[in-house]
Design a protein around this motif. Structure first.
Motif, short mmCIF file in Angstrom:
data_model
loop_
_atom_site.label_atom_id
_atom_site.label_comp_id
_atom_site.label_asym_id
_atom_site.label_seq_id
_atom_site.Cartn_x
_atom_site.Cartn_y
_atom_site.Cartn_z
N UNK A 21 -8.02 -8.24 27.50
CA UNK A 21 -6.77 -7.88 28.18
C UNK A 21 -5.87 -7.17 27.18
N UNK A 22 -6.03 -5.86 27.12
CA UNK A 22 -5.28 -5.07 26.14
C UNK A 22 -4.18 -4.24 26.77
N UNK A 23 -4.30 -3.89 28.04
CA UNK A 23 -3.28 -3.03 28.67
C UNK A 23 -1.90 -3.65 28.51
N UNK A 24 -0.96 -2.86 28.06
CA UNK A 24 0.39 -3.37 27.84
C UNK A 24 1.27 -2.30 27.26
N UNK A 25 2.40 -2.71 26.75
CA UNK A 25 3.29 -1.74 26.13
C UNK A 25 4.74 -2.21 26.14
N UNK A 26 5.55 -1.49 25.37
CA UNK A 26 7.00 -1.70 25.33
C UNK A 26 7.66 -0.43 25.84
N UNK A 78 16.59 -2.88 33.91
CA UNK A 78 15.73 -3.82 34.64
C UNK A 78 14.40 -3.19 35.03
N UNK A 79 14.37 -1.88 35.21
CA UNK A 79 13.11 -1.22 35.51
C UNK A 79 12.13 -1.36 34.34
N UNK A 80 12.66 -1.23 33.12
CA UNK A 80 11.82 -1.40 31.94
C UNK A 80 11.33 -2.83 31.81
N UNK A 81 12.20 -3.78 32.11
CA UNK A 81 11.80 -5.19 32.08
C UNK A 81 10.69 -5.44 33.09
N UNK A 82 10.86 -4.94 34.31
CA UNK A 82 9.84 -5.16 35.34
C UNK A 82 8.52 -4.50 34.95
N UNK A 83 8.59 -3.32 34.36
CA UNK A 83 7.38 -2.63 33.93
C UNK A 83 6.68 -3.41 32.82
N UNK A 84 7.47 -3.93 31.87
CA UNK A 84 6.89 -4.68 30.76
C UNK A 84 6.18 -5.93 31.27
N UNK A 85 6.81 -6.66 32.19
CA UNK A 85 6.17 -7.87 32.71
C UNK A 85 4.98 -7.54 33.60
N UNK A 86 5.10 -6.45 34.37
CA UNK A 86 4.01 -6.08 35.29
C UNK A 86 2.73 -5.78 34.54
N UNK A 87 2.81 -5.00 33.48
CA UNK A 87 1.58 -4.59 32.79
C UNK A 87 1.12 -5.63 31.77
N UNK A 88 2.04 -6.18 30.99
CA UNK A 88 1.64 -7.13 29.94
C UNK A 88 1.23 -8.49 30.50
N UNK A 89 2.01 -9.01 31.43
CA UNK A 89 1.78 -10.37 31.91
C UNK A 89 1.01 -10.38 33.23
N UNK A 90 1.59 -9.78 34.26
CA UNK A 90 0.94 -9.85 35.58
C UNK A 90 -0.39 -9.12 35.59
N UNK A 91 -0.50 -8.02 34.85
CA UNK A 91 -1.78 -7.32 34.77
C UNK A 91 -2.84 -8.19 34.13
N UNK A 92 -2.46 -8.91 33.09
CA UNK A 92 -3.40 -9.83 32.43
C UNK A 92 -3.80 -10.97 33.36
N UNK A 93 -2.84 -11.47 34.12
CA UNK A 93 -3.14 -12.55 35.07
C UNK A 93 -4.10 -12.05 36.14
N UNK A 94 -3.84 -10.85 36.68
CA UNK A 94 -4.69 -10.31 37.73
C UNK A 94 -6.12 -10.09 37.24
N UNK A 95 -6.27 -9.54 36.04
CA UNK A 95 -7.60 -9.29 35.49
C UNK A 95 -8.31 -10.61 35.22
N UNK A 96 -7.58 -11.57 34.67
CA UNK A 96 -8.19 -12.87 34.36
C UNK A 96 -8.65 -13.57 35.63
N UNK A 97 -7.79 -13.60 36.62
CA UNK A 97 -8.15 -14.26 37.88
C UNK A 97 -9.39 -13.61 38.51
#
Length: 260
Positions: free
Chosen positions: A92-97, A108-127
């Motif tokens: 799970x490498x996809x991410x960024x600042x 807030x758009x940057x915050x949502x993007x950061x959480x979407x790719x770093x956290x939720x993307x990792x959760x989706x791939x893991x699941x």
């Protein structure tokens, strides 16, 4: 998918031989370097990222398979997983600042993007891929975190909060999967100089250059890829829970030696 390993090669020489590794965010930086390094170790590598042109060129060069994927699209992630017959390693490498603003000026758009790719993307791939990792009998679930997930600093809250999320995600999964044949590994790099990471954050080449100015030998993507490859090629009873890696010039998040 063709294998980069010659048929006569021994398993000892190519510890990944016969194993399939999925690497997200594989079109550049740490992801691209990791895909290449795992291919050298004998893994059949599935490279996933949004930019298919760059992904395809790399996949052709290393003998891997390129799949266009946005990890923030859960439906696409599930479809991607359904198209794989086997998965032994997920990186799970996809991410960024995406900003460097203080909280008082939060975008807030940057915050949502950061959480979407770093956290939720990792959760989706893991699941989506966890059933395949379990079925492999010796799965590896790798998170590319950051020292920003261990220490906070001014102007980095959207990224540090997201990477703290990645860190606790790895810790939680290690507890939840303790009875499963799946290792959970977190690699937490410090200062890494890549072509895009800081530029995506600062949106300024001048500000990006200033981050690394005078720093003697910051890490490069290949250094982190080396750590990932090492972790996933240990005997499977050996779990590298957390590996923090910094350049020698960086003693801590705020302590960096610079040549004047």
């Amino acid at each position: 998918m063709s294998s980069p390993v010659p048929p006569s090669s021994s398993r000892a020489a190519f510890p990944g031989q016969g194993r399939v590794a999925v690497v997200t965010g594989a079109s550049s930086g740490i992801g691209a370097a990791t895909a290449e390094r795992l291919a050298q170790e004998g893994f059949d590598v599935v490279l996933a990222a949004r930019r298919l042109d760059r992904l395809t060129a790399l996949a052709e060069r290393i003998g891997g398979r390129a799949v266009q994927l946005d990890v923030t699209d859960a439906t696409a992630v599930d479809a991607f997983a359904a198209g794989l017959d086997r998965v032994d390693v997920l990186v799970n490498n996809a991410g960024g600042a995406f900003d460097a603003s203080p909280v008082a000026e939060a975008d807030l758009d940057s915050w949502q993007r950061a959480f979407a790719v770093n956290v939720l993307g990792s959760v989706a791939m893991t699941r989506a891929l966890l059933p395949a990792l379990r079925a492999s009998g010796a799965g590896d679930l790798v998170f590319v975190g950051s020292t920003a997930g261990l220490t906070s600093y001014e102007g980095g809250a959207s990224y540090t909060a997201a990477k703290h999320g990645v860190h606790t995600l790895a810790e939680t999964l290690r507890l939840e999967l303790v009875y499963d044949p799946v290792r959970v590994v977190e690699i937490a790099p410090g200062m890494v100089k890549t072509e895009e990471f800081s530029l995506n954050r600062t949106r300024s080449q001048e500000r990006t250059d200033a981050i690394y100015r005078g720093v003697r030998e910051p890490l490069v993507a290949e250094d982190v890829a080396d750590c990932i490859a090492w972790a996933v090629t240990r005997p499977h009873h050996v779990n590298v829970d957390l590996l923090v890696v910094r350049p020698r010039a960086q003693a801590a998040q705020h302590k960096v030696a610079r040549d004047e």
